[in-house]
Design an enzyme around this catalytic site. Sequence first.
Site, PDB file in Angstrom:
ATOM      1  N   LYS A  17       0.826  -1.211   0.000  1.00 45.12           N
ATOM      2  CA  LYS A  17       0.000   0.000   0.000  1.00 45.12           C
ATOM      3  C   LYS A  17       0.858   1.258   0.000  1.00 45.12           C
ATOM      4  O   LYS A  17       0.644   2.169  -0.790  1.00 45.12           O
ATOM      5  CB  LYS A  17      -0.943   0.029   1.222  1.00 45.12           C
ATOM      6  CG  LYS A  17      -1.888  -1.143   1.308  1.00 45.12           C
ATOM      7  CD  LYS A  17      -2.803  -1.045   2.519  1.00 45.12           C
ATOM      8  CE  LYS A  17      -2.076  -1.047   3.859  1.00 45.12           C
ATOM      9  NZ  LYS A  17      -1.337  -2.299   4.153  1.00 45.12           N
ATOM     10  N   ARG A  92      -9.425   1.026   8.743  1.00 43.56           N
ATOM     11  CA  ARG A  92      -8.993  -0.333   9.048  1.00 43.56           C
ATOM     12  C   ARG A  92     -10.061  -1.106   9.804  1.00 43.56           C
ATOM     13  O   ARG A  92      -9.851  -2.274  10.106  1.00 43.56           O
ATOM     14  CB  ARG A  92      -7.751  -0.256   9.939  1.00 43.56           C
ATOM     15  CG  ARG A  92      -6.445  -0.670   9.257  1.00 43.56           C
ATOM     16  CD  ARG A  92      -5.350  -0.435  10.273  1.00 43.56           C
ATOM     17  NE  ARG A  92      -4.141  -1.128  10.020  1.00 43.56           N
ATOM     18  CZ  ARG A  92      -3.099  -0.613   9.375  1.00 43.56           C
ATOM     19  NH1 ARG A  92      -3.167   0.591   8.855  1.00 43.56           N
ATOM     20  NH2 ARG A  92      -1.988  -1.310   9.250  1.00 43.56           N
ATOM     21  N   ARG A 131      11.713  -5.523   4.669  1.00 41.14           N
ATOM     22  CA  ARG A 131      11.397  -4.100   4.466  1.00 41.14           C
ATOM     23  C   ARG A 131      12.327  -3.194   5.280  1.00 41.14           C
ATOM     24  O   ARG A 131      12.613  -3.450   6.434  1.00 41.14           O
ATOM     25  CB  ARG A 131       9.951  -3.845   4.897  1.00 41.14           C
ATOM     26  CG  ARG A 131       9.617  -2.365   5.077  1.00 41.14           C
ATOM     27  CD  ARG A 131       8.154  -2.086   5.060  1.00 41.14           C
ATOM     28  NE  ARG A 131       7.425  -2.602   6.202  1.00 41.14           N
ATOM     29  CZ  ARG A 131       6.094  -2.576   6.283  1.00 41.14           C
ATOM     30  NH1 ARG A 131       5.364  -2.096   5.292  1.00 41.14           N
ATOM     31  NH2 ARG A 131       5.507  -3.050   7.346  1.00 41.14           N
ATOM     32  N   ARG A 165      11.405  -0.622  10.837  1.00 44.23           N
ATOM     33  CA  ARG A 165      10.329  -0.265  11.745  1.00 44.23           C
ATOM     34  C   ARG A 165      10.371  -1.124  12.996  1.00 44.23           C
ATOM     35  O   ARG A 165      10.653  -2.315  12.930  1.00 44.23           O
ATOM     36  CB  ARG A 165       8.993  -0.436  11.034  1.00 44.23           C
ATOM     37  CG  ARG A 165       8.666   0.770  10.187  1.00 44.23           C
ATOM     38  CD  ARG A 165       7.482   0.570   9.310  1.00 44.23           C
ATOM     39  NE  ARG A 165       6.366  -0.080   9.990  1.00 44.23           N
ATOM     40  CZ  ARG A 165       5.200  -0.302   9.408  1.00 44.23           C
ATOM     41  NH1 ARG A 165       5.020   0.088   8.155  1.00 44.23           N
ATOM     42  NH2 ARG A 165       4.230  -0.894  10.059  1.00 44.23           N
ATOM     43  N   ARG A 176      -0.340  -8.156  13.697  1.00 45.67           N
ATOM     44  CA  ARG A 176      -0.881  -7.252  12.679  1.00 45.67           C
ATOM     45  C   ARG A 176      -1.675  -8.008  11.629  1.00 45.67           C
ATOM     46  O   ARG A 176      -2.715  -7.556  11.184  1.00 45.67           O
ATOM     47  CB  ARG A 176       0.249  -6.473  12.014  1.00 45.67           C
ATOM     48  CG  ARG A 176       0.305  -5.052  12.525  1.00 45.67           C
ATOM     49  CD  ARG A 176       1.688  -4.513  12.506  1.00 45.67           C
ATOM     50  NE  ARG A 176       2.198  -4.322  11.183  1.00 45.67           N
ATOM     51  CZ  ARG A 176       3.491  -4.433  10.873  1.00 45.67           C
ATOM     52  NH1 ARG A 176       4.359  -4.780  11.801  1.00 45.67           N
ATOM     53  NH2 ARG A 176       3.892  -4.207   9.656  1.00 45.67           N
TER      54      ARG A 176
HETATM   55  P1  ADP Z   1       2.253  -1.872   3.200  1.00 44.87           P
HETATM   56  O1  ADP Z   1       2.258  -0.372   3.180  1.00 44.87           O
HETATM   57  O2  ADP Z   1       1.022  -2.454   2.549  1.00 44.87           O
HETATM   58  O3  ADP Z   1       2.481  -2.429   4.571  1.00 44.87           O
HETATM   59  P2  ADP Z   1       4.825  -1.661   1.778  1.00 44.87           P
HETATM   60  O4  ADP Z   1       4.500  -0.768   0.624  1.00 44.87           O
HETATM   61  O5  ADP Z   1       5.593  -1.093   2.901  1.00 44.87           O
HETATM   62  O6  ADP Z   1       3.474  -2.391   2.307  1.00 44.87           O
HETATM   63  O7  ADP Z   1       5.599  -2.949   1.188  1.00 44.87           O
HETATM   64  C1  ADP Z   1       6.166  -3.939   2.046  1.00 44.87           C
HETATM   65  C2  ADP Z   1       7.550  -4.332   1.536  1.00 44.87           C
HETATM   66  O8  ADP Z   1       7.415  -5.080   0.330  1.00 44.87           O
HETATM   67  C3  ADP Z   1       8.472  -3.151   1.195  1.00 44.87           C
HETATM   68  O9  ADP Z   1       9.796  -3.516   1.551  1.00 44.87           O
HETATM   69  C4  ADP Z   1       8.326  -2.986  -0.321  1.00 44.87           C
HETATM   70  O10 ADP Z   1       9.534  -2.481  -0.899  1.00 44.87           O
HETATM   71  C5  ADP Z   1       8.054  -4.412  -0.774  1.00 44.87           C
HETATM   72  N1  ADP Z   1       7.089  -4.493  -1.883  1.00 44.87           N
HETATM   73  C6  ADP Z   1       6.001  -3.691  -2.113  1.00 44.87           C
HETATM   74  N2  ADP Z   1       5.339  -4.081  -3.224  1.00 44.87           N
HETATM   75  C7  ADP Z   1       5.986  -5.173  -3.697  1.00 44.87           C
HETATM   76  C8  ADP Z   1       5.799  -6.033  -4.849  1.00 44.87           C
HETATM   77  N3  ADP Z   1       4.777  -5.846  -5.696  1.00 44.87           N
HETATM   78  N4  ADP Z   1       6.689  -7.049  -5.013  1.00 44.87           N
HETATM   79  C9  ADP Z   1       7.722  -7.243  -4.152  1.00 44.87           C
HETATM   80  N5  ADP Z   1       7.962  -6.457  -3.076  1.00 44.87           N
HETATM   81  C10 ADP Z   1       7.114  -5.439  -2.847  1.00 44.87           C
HETATM   82  P1  ADP Z   2       1.460  -1.844   7.768  1.00 42.46           P
HETATM   83  O1  ADP Z   2       2.641  -1.518   6.935  1.00 42.46           O
HETATM   84  O2  ADP Z   2       1.645  -3.044   8.608  1.00 42.46           O
HETATM   85  O3  ADP Z   2       0.186  -1.852   6.974  1.00 42.46           O
HETATM   86  P2  ADP Z   2       0.960   0.784   8.981  1.00 42.46           P
HETATM   87  O4  ADP Z   2       2.155   1.650   8.855  1.00 42.46           O
HETATM   88  O5  ADP Z   2      -0.193   1.091   8.093  1.00 42.46           O
HETATM   89  O6  ADP Z   2       1.384  -0.738   8.885  1.00 42.46           O
HETATM   90  O7  ADP Z   2       0.440   0.797  10.483  1.00 42.46           O
HETATM   91  C1  ADP Z   2       1.316   0.508  11.559  1.00 42.46           C
HETATM   92  C2  ADP Z   2       0.522   0.445  12.861  1.00 42.46           C
HETATM   93  O8  ADP Z   2      -0.107   1.710  13.100  1.00 42.46           O
HETATM   94  C3  ADP Z   2      -0.606  -0.568  12.901  1.00 42.46           C
HETATM   95  O9  ADP Z   2      -0.179  -1.862  13.271  1.00 42.46           O
HETATM   96  C4  ADP Z   2      -1.517   0.048  13.979  1.00 42.46           C
HETATM   97  O10 ADP Z   2      -0.994  -0.172  15.279  1.00 42.46           O
HETATM   98  C5  ADP Z   2      -1.387   1.530  13.693  1.00 42.46           C
HETATM   99  N1  ADP Z   2      -2.411   2.009  12.744  1.00 42.46           N
HETATM  100  C6  ADP Z   2      -2.182   2.578  11.524  1.00 42.46           C
HETATM  101  N2  ADP Z   2      -3.341   2.896  10.932  1.00 42.46           N
HETATM  102  C7  ADP Z   2      -4.327   2.526  11.790  1.00 42.46           C
HETATM  103  C8  ADP Z   2      -5.750   2.580  11.745  1.00 42.46           C
HETATM  104  N3  ADP Z   2      -6.395   3.082  10.678  1.00 42.46           N
HETATM  105  N4  ADP Z   2      -6.447   2.097  12.808  1.00 42.46           N
HETATM  106  C9  ADP Z   2      -5.813   1.595  13.878  1.00 42.46           C
HETATM  107  N5  ADP Z   2      -4.487   1.496  13.997  1.00 42.46           N
HETATM  108  C10 ADP Z   2      -3.737   1.966  12.957  1.00 42.46           C
END
Ligand code: ADP
Ligand code: ADP
Length: 221
Positions: A17, A92, A131, A165, A176
């Site tokens: 995302k 969420r 990541r 992170r 999560r």
């Molecule tokens: P989210 O925001 O949904 O938690 P991220 O965008 O942080 O996910 O992506 C998680 C990890 O996977 C990052 O290290 C990113 O560089 C990698 N990643 C994201 N999209 C892809 C993909 N399509 N294929 C392989 N790796 C990916």
């Molecule tokens: P991920 O890459 O795992 O999707 P995020 O960066 O989006 O993680 O979120 C990290 C953490 O921040 C979550 O595990 C939660 O604790 C908190 N968080 C983020 N967005 C929300 C939300 N919309 N509602 C509740 N908790 C949230």
Amino acid sequence: MQTAMNLILLGPPGAGKGTQAKEIEARRGLVQLSTGDMLRSAAAAGTDVGRRAKALMDKGQLVPDEVVIEIIANRIDQADCATGFVLDGFPRTLPQAAALDDMLRSAKKQLHAVIELSVDPKRLVERIAGRYCCAKCGAGYHERFKRPEVAGVCDACGSAAFSRRADDTEEAVANRLMAHYKSTAPLTGYYFCKGYLRAVDGMAPIAEVAKEIEKVLDDVP
Ligand code: ADP
Ligand code: ADP
Ligand code: ZN
């Protein structure tokens, strides 16, 4: 073709995302609104809300609805959001989705599409485990799937400092994922019934996922 659009990116942790929100921001000028990033900034700044949120985030638990709803309600009204935004990590839960509906209605804004990135749960763990991000500008990388062009140097800002992170540990990731399947997965049905849901295969390489999303956005009425 729509230019100003308000979008939601839906999908489990590690689905891509954040990565795709930044791509959309760069290509279409929509503002990325990541509640995760906002909560991490609040935690780094040591605010009251930030400190309480950090304790939950580090365990991989969701922060209370009212906290994130207030953060988004204050952010969505700011001037830079007038030309469109991409919500990444919000809503969420169903109460968050209902609160967003109310916010948009009272701001006379509309939602244009909800893009769901679907990824096999086994691959999510692999993505999260590899990541890391630039400690200076926050650009995201992956040990295998997205390395900087020059090893050890951020593509975006040239910094050589990187960080991971605090919640990308095995235990927090398991929590999560569970929180996602329990509380966030119902949003797929919610937005399907409202006619906004667009499914994109999140298993493809980053550039291909970005192309698929572009196709979806070109078709937004
Ligand atoms: P989210 O925001 O949904 O938690 P991220 O965008 O942080 O996910 O992506 C998680 C990890 O996977 C990052 O290290 C990113 O560089 C990698 N990643 C994201 N999209 C892809 C993909 N399509 N294929 C392989 N790796 C990916
Ligand atoms: P991920 O890459 O795992 O999707 P995020 O960066 O989006 O993680 O979120 C990290 C953490 O921040 C979550 O595990 C939660 O604790 C908190 N968080 C983020 N967005 C929300 C939300 N919309 N509602 C509740 N908790 C949230
Ligand atoms: Zn950087």
